[in-house]
Write an enzyme that holds these catalytic residues in place. Structure first.
Site, PDB file in Angstrom:
ATOM      1  CB  CYS A  45      88.605   3.118 -16.547  1.00  0.00           C
ATOM      2  SG  CYS A  45      89.769   2.748 -15.222  1.00  0.00           S
TER       3      CYS A  45
HETATM    4  C1  BEZ Z   1      89.020   5.785 -12.494  1.00  0.00           C
HETATM    5  O1  BEZ Z   1      89.060   5.200 -13.572  1.00  0.00           O
HETATM    6  O2  BEZ Z   1      88.485   6.867 -12.367  1.00  0.00           O
HETATM    7  C2  BEZ Z   1      89.650   5.157 -11.287  1.00  0.00           C
HETATM    8  C3  BEZ Z   1      89.723   3.785 -11.178  1.00  0.00           C
HETATM    9  C4  BEZ Z   1      90.292   3.209 -10.053  1.00  0.00           C
HETATM   10  C5  BEZ Z   1      90.783   4.011  -9.054  1.00  0.00           C
HETATM   11  C6  BEZ Z   1      90.733   5.391  -9.184  1.00  0.00           C
HETATM   12  C7  BEZ Z   1      90.164   5.970 -10.312  1.00  0.00           C
END
Ligand code: BEZ
Length: 209
Positions: A45
């Site tokens: 994210c």
């Molecule tokens: C991420 O942004 O890395 C992420 C967020 C939620 C679940 C898995 C990965």
């Protein structure tokens, strides 16, 4: 009921890192990109929000307003937003909507319980000035999105809303476009400077923009 192409994008009022947002009023006559991410303070994210921020000039040039969203609190958004600039070199430059009670996530069907019961998936909605949904994309939490592709689709949508054309596979701005099949050869001759008839149903012409 999932949102479908051509549906009116649900209006909402919500808190964001840029203050209170009344969605339709905020978009005004501009195009909009509303996208959800699963969770603040997570790696993929963080890279995605930086990638979207890096394209601000490109979105502005197309009169597109970008908004991010997750079910995290406004305090979390504000605390995390500094990391985005620090990590990616592109500080957050669009509103991040806080949706802790999931009002917006529910209206846009951004929570897919068989993937995750509580977090939003990586949804993208492109919304035209008439507030109709023009594109939906859904990516899993583990895959960061390609925001250049979002821009490419907007380039296509903006061509096709202004001219009777469609765009072929892997089209990029400047490449030839396709004349819609509903237009006769005679009309096409009047409408476009020139066109190529590859097949009776496949006629191409120069990018009109
Ligand atoms: C991420 O942004 O890395 C992420 C967020 C939620 C679940 C898995 C990965």
């Amino acid at each position: 009921m999932p949102l479908r192409l051509g549906d009116i994008a649900p209006d909402f009022t919500a808190e964001s890192t840029a203050g209170k947002i009344e969605f339709h009023a905020y978009l005004g006559d501009s195009w909009g990109v509303l996208f959800s991410h699963p969770k603040d303070f997570t790696p993929v994210c963080t890279t995605e929000l930086g990638a979207a921020a890096a394209l601000k000039e490109a979105f502005d040039a197309r009169d597109v307003k970008v908004l991010g969203l997750s079910v995290d609190s406004l305090d979390d958004h504000l605390a995390w937003s500094g990391d985005i600039g620090e990590v990616t070199g592109h500080p957050l430059n669009f509103p991040l909507i806080a949706d802790p009670d999931r009002t917006v996530a529910t209206a846009y069907d951004m929570i897919h319980p068989n993937a995750d019961n509580t977090l939003t998936v990586r949804s993208v909605f492109v919304i035209a000035p008439d507030k109709k949904v023009k594109l939906t994309l859904t990516y899993p939490a583990s895959t960061g999105r390609n925001f250049d592709e979002v821009l490419r689709v907007i380039d296509s949508l903006q061509r096709t809303s202004a001219h009777k054309v469609a765009t072929p596979a892997n089209w990029r701005p400047g490449q030839d476009v396709i004349i819609v099949p509903s237009m006769s050869d005679e009309e096409a001759g009047e409408h476009f400077e020139s066109f190529k008839r590859v097949k009776p149903y496949l006629r191409t012409t120069k990018d009109p923009s």
